[in-house]
Design an enzyme around this catalytic site. Structure first.
Site, PDB file in Angstrom:
ATOM      1  N   GLU A 246      70.314 -34.308  59.580  1.00 11.20           N
ATOM      2  CA  GLU A 246      69.503 -34.063  60.774  1.00 11.20           C
ATOM      3  C   GLU A 246      68.121 -33.503  60.458  1.00 11.20           C
ATOM      4  OE1 GLU A 246      71.824 -31.624  63.412  1.00 11.20           O
ATOM      5  OE2 GLU A 246      73.316 -33.191  63.727  1.00 11.20           O
TER       6      GLU A 246
ATOM      7  N   GLU B  50      63.158 -33.923  67.081  1.00  7.11           N
ATOM      8  CA  GLU B  50      62.187 -32.976  66.563  1.00  7.11           C
ATOM      9  C   GLU B  50      62.966 -31.886  65.834  1.00  7.11           C
ATOM     10  OE1 GLU B  50      59.660 -31.757  69.816  1.00  7.11           O
ATOM     11  OE2 GLU B  50      58.644 -30.258  68.597  1.00  7.11           O
TER      12      GLU B  50
END
Ligand SMILES: [Zn+2]
Length: 173
Positions: free
Chosen positions: A91, A137
């Site tokens: 991630e 993000e």
């Protein structure tokens, strides 16, 4: 949670049957209940040199668009630590080392009903965070700018970190 309709072993339809003290999904062909258990997952409170916490903005449901800790479900054969560090790398792109277990808790969700969530602290890592799988993000947050966190279980590990392990802890309510 999503209801199971077919036996995963023989494929026949399941019924509800009271067995071993509760109503369970039951296969009459196998003459056995289909046990349903919490799903284990791991997440990480990753800290940089300025005591900031690394969060990811979710690009997938549930809680799409919310911030949470990097983490995810354990795969077969993994330890919780391995699962957490794999998810961290997937991630955010950084490789971490586990410092310690922060805690274990459960949270309730719509798909899996009950998730067993383990939280670990990571203070040693290499690389620069870049948004990867399931993340729109990724960025570091100071304590005074923390957004609302998607999952109460993740928030509980952040609270444990701030209350117990942060270098400069503030009094906790
Ligand atoms: Zn069956």
């Amino acid at each position: 949670m999503k209801r199971k309709h077919y036996c995963p072993h023989c494929g026949n339809g399941l019924i509800d049957k009271c067995t071993e003290g509760r109503v369970r999904r039951y296969c009459e062909t196998c003459a056995a209940p289909v046990y349903e258990n919490p799903v284990p997952a791991a997440c990480l409170v990753t800290i940089d040199g300025d005591n900031r916490i690394l969060l990811v903005k979710r690009s997938v449901p549930p809680k799409k668009g919310w911030w949470c800790l990097p983490g995810g479900f354990m795969e077969l054969g993994e330890t919780p630590e391995e699962a957490g560090l794999r998810e961290l790398e997937e991630e955010t792109g950084i490789k971490g080392k586990i410092d310690m277990l922060l805690g274990v808790t459960t949270h309730r969700g719509r798909i899996y009903d009950t998730i067993l969530m383990t939280g670990f602290l990571v203070r040693r890592y290499s690389g620069t965070p870049v948004a990867g799988d399931d993340a729109d993000e990724v960025r570091w947050f100071d304590r005074d700018e923390m957004p609302e966190i998607a999952f109460a279980s993740h928030q509980s590990f952040i609270n444990i970190y701030y209350c117990t392990y942060a270098n400069d802890p503030s009094p906790c309510d």
